[in-house]
Design an enzyme around this catalytic site. Sequence first.
Site, PDB file in Angstrom:
ATOM      1  N   HIS A 226     -13.711  27.788 -71.794  1.00  0.00           N
ATOM      2  CA  HIS A 226     -13.677  26.812 -72.886  1.00  0.00           C
ATOM      3  C   HIS A 226     -14.328  27.372 -74.156  1.00  0.00           C
ATOM      4  O   HIS A 226     -13.930  27.020 -75.266  1.00  0.00           O
ATOM      5  CB  HIS A 226     -14.365  25.508 -72.458  1.00  0.00           C
TER       6      HIS A 226
ATOM      7  N   HIS B 261      -8.363  28.635 -61.603  1.00  0.00           N
ATOM      8  CA  HIS B 261      -8.272  27.514 -60.672  1.00  0.00           C
ATOM      9  C   HIS B 261      -8.199  27.968 -59.220  1.00  0.00           C
ATOM     10  O   HIS B 261      -7.418  27.449 -58.430  1.00  0.00           O
ATOM     11  CB  HIS B 261      -7.084  26.619 -61.057  1.00  0.00           C
ATOM     12  N   THR B 262      -9.035  28.943 -58.887  1.00  0.00           N
ATOM     13  CA  THR B 262      -9.233  29.322 -57.487  1.00  0.00           C
ATOM     14  C   THR B 262     -10.634  28.954 -57.042  1.00  0.00           C
ATOM     15  O   THR B 262     -10.934  28.911 -55.853  1.00  0.00           O
ATOM     16  CB  THR B 262      -8.965  30.828 -57.270  1.00  0.00           C
TER      17      THR B 262
HETATM   18  C1  HEM Z   1      -3.772  24.900 -69.496  1.00  0.00           C
HETATM   19  C2  HEM Z   1      -4.954  25.407 -69.206  1.00  0.00           C
HETATM   20  C3  HEM Z   1      -6.002  24.679 -68.432  1.00  0.00           C
HETATM   21  C4  HEM Z   1      -6.163  23.347 -68.223  1.00  0.00           C
HETATM   22  C5  HEM Z   1      -5.330  22.211 -68.747  1.00  0.00           C
HETATM   23  C6  HEM Z   1      -7.322  23.188 -67.380  1.00  0.00           C
HETATM   24  C7  HEM Z   1      -7.810  21.976 -66.946  1.00  0.00           C
HETATM   25  C8  HEM Z   1      -8.874  21.804 -66.088  1.00  0.00           C
HETATM   26  C9  HEM Z   1      -9.408  20.544 -65.634  1.00  0.00           C
HETATM   27  C10 HEM Z   1      -8.908  19.196 -66.052  1.00  0.00           C
HETATM   28  C11 HEM Z   1     -10.423  20.801 -64.801  1.00  0.00           C
HETATM   29  C12 HEM Z   1     -11.332  19.817 -64.090  1.00  0.00           C
HETATM   30  C13 HEM Z   1     -12.756  19.879 -64.646  1.00  0.00           C
HETATM   31  C14 HEM Z   1     -13.725  19.017 -63.910  1.00  0.00           C
HETATM   32  O1  HEM Z   1     -13.341  17.994 -63.335  1.00  0.00           O
HETATM   33  O2  HEM Z   1     -14.912  19.369 -63.887  1.00  0.00           O
HETATM   34  C15 HEM Z   1     -10.541  22.215 -64.699  1.00  0.00           C
HETATM   35  C16 HEM Z   1     -11.452  22.866 -63.915  1.00  0.00           C
HETATM   36  C17 HEM Z   1     -11.658  24.237 -63.925  1.00  0.00           C
HETATM   37  N1  HEM Z   1     -11.020  25.142 -64.745  1.00  0.00           N
HETATM   38 FE1  HEM Z   1      -9.404  24.792 -65.873  1.00  0.00          FE
HETATM   39  N2  HEM Z   1      -7.838  24.411 -67.101  1.00  0.00           N
HETATM   40  C18 HEM Z   1      -7.064  25.346 -67.721  1.00  0.00           C
HETATM   41  C19 HEM Z   1      -7.259  26.715 -67.713  1.00  0.00           C
HETATM   42  C20 HEM Z   1      -8.339  27.345 -67.116  1.00  0.00           C
HETATM   43  C21 HEM Z   1      -8.624  28.745 -67.235  1.00  0.00           C
HETATM   44  C22 HEM Z   1      -7.790  29.762 -68.013  1.00  0.00           C
HETATM   45  C23 HEM Z   1      -9.755  28.985 -66.520  1.00  0.00           C
HETATM   46  C24 HEM Z   1     -10.506  30.284 -66.310  1.00  0.00           C
HETATM   47  C25 HEM Z   1      -9.958  31.462 -66.292  1.00  0.00           C
HETATM   48  C26 HEM Z   1     -10.159  27.725 -65.934  1.00  0.00           C
HETATM   49  C27 HEM Z   1     -11.229  27.554 -65.094  1.00  0.00           C
HETATM   50  C28 HEM Z   1     -11.557  26.363 -64.464  1.00  0.00           C
HETATM   51  C29 HEM Z   1     -12.525  26.257 -63.400  1.00  0.00           C
HETATM   52  C30 HEM Z   1     -13.329  27.392 -62.767  1.00  0.00           C
HETATM   53  C31 HEM Z   1     -12.593  24.909 -63.063  1.00  0.00           C
HETATM   54  C32 HEM Z   1     -13.467  24.260 -61.982  1.00  0.00           C
HETATM   55  C33 HEM Z   1     -14.699  23.661 -62.593  1.00  0.00           C
HETATM   56  C34 HEM Z   1     -15.583  22.977 -61.587  1.00  0.00           C
HETATM   57  O3  HEM Z   1     -15.278  22.953 -60.386  1.00  0.00           O
HETATM   58  O4  HEM Z   1     -16.614  22.441 -62.018  1.00  0.00           O
HETATM   59  N3  HEM Z   1      -9.287  26.757 -66.344  1.00  0.00           N
HETATM   60  N4  HEM Z   1      -9.591  22.830 -65.500  1.00  0.00           N
END
Ligand code: HEM
Length: 544
Positions: free
Chosen positions: A75, A193-194
């Site tokens: 972010h 998202h792994t």
């Molecule tokens: C279109 C692009 C993306 C969208 C719409 C998106 C959306 C989201 C949403 C809605 C969550 C849930 C957050 C929560 O409930 O705490 C999330 C979690 C997460 N995202 Fe993404 N994401 C995107 C791309 C990425 C990218 C590029 C990365 C890193 C390379 C990433 C890493 C993560 C991680 C690690 C989580 C888990 C966070 C947790 O478990 O606290 N995301 N994302």
Amino acid sequence: MRSWAKFSLLASSFWPAQAYIWPSQWDGLEDAYTISFGFGAIGIADGVNPCSLSPGGGIAPGRESAAEWLRTAYHDMATHNSETGLGGLDASIGFETFRPENIGTAFNTTLGFFNELQTKQISMADILTLGVVLAIKNCGGPSIPYRPGRIDATEAGPAGVPQPQEPLETHIAEFALQGFNATEMIGLVACGHTLGGVHQIDFPLSVEGAITTDNPEGVVHFDDTFDVYDNHIATQYINDSSVDPLLVGFNTTTNSDARIFASDSNQTMLQFAQDPDFFISRCGDLLERMLNTVPSDVTLGDVFEPLTVKPFQLSLFFNSTGGLQLSGNIRIFGTSAAAAAANPADMPVQLIWMDRHGNTSPNYTTTALSFSFLEATSLWGSLQFFSVSTYLDPSAGISSFVVNWAYDSESALTTADNGGGGFPFQDVILFQQAGSCHGFVNQNSTVSAVIRNDMGAVSSPYLEYTYSSSQPGSLAFKQITFRTELVYAGNSVSPLYDAYTAVFVANDGFLSANESIVSFDLVAVVGGTTYESLNNPQLFTPCS
Ligand code: HEM
Ligand SMILES: *[C@@H]1O[C@H](CO)[C@@H](O)[C@H](O)[C@H]1NC(C)=O
Ligand SMILES: *[C@@H]1O[C@H](CO)[C@@H](O)[C@H](O)[C@H]1NC(C)=O
Ligand SMILES: *[C@@H]1O[C@H](CO)[C@@H](O)[C@H](O)[C@H]1NC(C)=O
Ligand SMILES: *[C@@H]1O[C@H](CO)[C@@H](O)[C@H](O)[C@H]1NC(C)=O
Ligand SMILES: *[C@@H]1O[C@H](CO)[C@@H](O)[C@H](O)[C@H]1NC(C)=O
Ligand SMILES: *[C@@H]1O[C@H](CO)[C@@H](O)[C@H](O)[C@H]1NC(C)=O
Ligand SMILES: *[C@@H]1O[C@H](CO)[C@@H](O)[C@H](O)[C@H]1NC(C)=O
Ligand SMILES: *[C@@H]1O[C@H](CO)[C@@H](O)[C@H](O)[C@H]1NC(C)=O
Ligand SMILES: *[C@@H]1O[C@H](CO)[C@@H](O)[C@H](O)[C@H]1NC(C)=O
């Protein structure tokens, strides 16, 4: 930091990349990179070990620090604009936590973990990036090359983090602006998202019915191995067993992973599912690019390779009975089989110095350094510490040293000479722990120093102390540096040195959460030459 970055840009266009020479402005970060656990570690890896660990050491069920750090870094970087060169990994996320695109407490929790590790030479953006590199490695993911030099923003940047309800075209355009094409977008999202998942308390339009007493934030994980950095996000997608709330969630509008993963007819996800090693290596490349996406006026330093032999907290001072004592540690790192098999108790390690006139003598050598019980481990190889405690003749002094060492007593010794010139070590201006003390809020702290008196006039000696200060709007600290005079204070314990003291008020972290002294430098011009004793550690002895 900014002026250094400009200098480095200039320098690098004229000279080839130089080997890392000690001391360096990156020593603190290099130690933080190399020393993962145990003696000398600053606790980053402990914050994500095991990989499932929650913030606060496990007291926040359903939360995973490794995932939160990775999401925070994305972010922060996601507002980079490759057309204007603005934005990128610059800790501006700290000023942007109220935005709808940055929902949740993860960002402030993450910044609150890392701000205590910031120093004059360690920016929030650099330490957050390092945290992501260590977390992913410790979760079983790729070894992502790490470069230092990120500069922290002082205000919020433009918006632009992708949100799940946006259409595919918007996501493609957002990633293009960040510097990633549509294929790379698929990869980067899967590579994020792994770990972790989606929390119902933050995304009630994407997750429902998940909140229970055991799962108070209602997290639903992206894949079945939310605490292993692996390709299950892809295998479960391809074999139709995914539970990812952004893929098979009840609300199709927010199923952004579904739209993104299918956007190249599943080619990328099929490759990821079929070949776990390809997933790891591709994610290593994409995350490296993500973490090195910085504003265009920032120039990063060279990739860190842990130094084979490096001094650690080595200091020279007069002890209570007037002896000139060299104390601290020598760190030895290696990736070979011999390094892994070495028994530190049997490793011959000796420090050999040159006196202040550049002369050698059979006397200028330590006995074998002891391993003592300074156990430490590195995520990148084998690591040992050896204790230095030796006494020098003050009239002969010291100007540099080398380290002779081997992994066992049968092998020939190798000389570590810091790229050829030895490890430089000055004996002209020395910090004295004895006589230094730490004041309470709004009270004076005192720093004691000694400066050699047989080298000509001493002019403008000063102390420069740097502390982390809170700033409005962000939990990232900013560094504040003050300079104060070192005042002549008469004779020292040695006839060759005079005593100096600096007295100053710095409200710091022991008693106020807002500020903490992290380091101080001592500088003096002696006989026309400037001598520096840099990065002395925080004072711990309270002033009575
Ligand atoms: C279109 C692009 C993306 C969208 C719409 C998106 C959306 C989201 C949403 C809605 C969550 C849930 C957050 C929560 O409930 O705490 C999330 C979690 C997460 N995202 Fe993404 N994401 C995107 C791309 C990425 C990218 C590029 C990365 C890193 C390379 C990433 C890493 C993560 C991680 C690690 C989580 C888990 C966070 C947790 O478990 O606290 N995301 N994302
Ligand atoms: C993205 O770039 C890679 C090479 O870096 C290329 O193989 C791929 O085809 C590109 N994808 C698109 C959609 O342009
Ligand atoms: C799905 O999400 C969209 C956008 O966030 C929202 O407007 C809509 O009300 C949601 N639909 C349902 C069924 O919750
Ligand atoms: C789908 O993939 C996951 C993760 O690799 C695996 O655990 C599961 O057994 C697979 N399911 C099917 C039906 O093949
Ligand atoms: C892509 O994979 C998903 C999940 O297995 C499947 O539902 C979809 O039909 C596939 N799309 C294409 C174009 O193959
Ligand atoms: C101080 O240094 C001297 C050597 O000059 C040494 O003999 C003595 O043990 C040291 N004292 C302490 C308290 O370490
Ligand atoms: C080494 O130290 C011993 C004892 O302090 C001294 O007698 C001798 O002269 C020294 N040798 C050299 C080469 O400085
Ligand atoms: C700190 O020390 C200076 C100089 O010794 C003195 O003038 C000042 O009053 C002291 N300040 C406090 C808060 O004690
Ligand atoms: C994060 O911390 C900053 C600085 O204390 C604060 O201004 C901001 O409101 C916090 N954000 C959230 C979402 O709590
Ligand atoms: C110091 O931080 C606390 C919160 O930790 C805050 O309430 C207070 O206003 C801050 N003080 C100053 C001087 O910034």
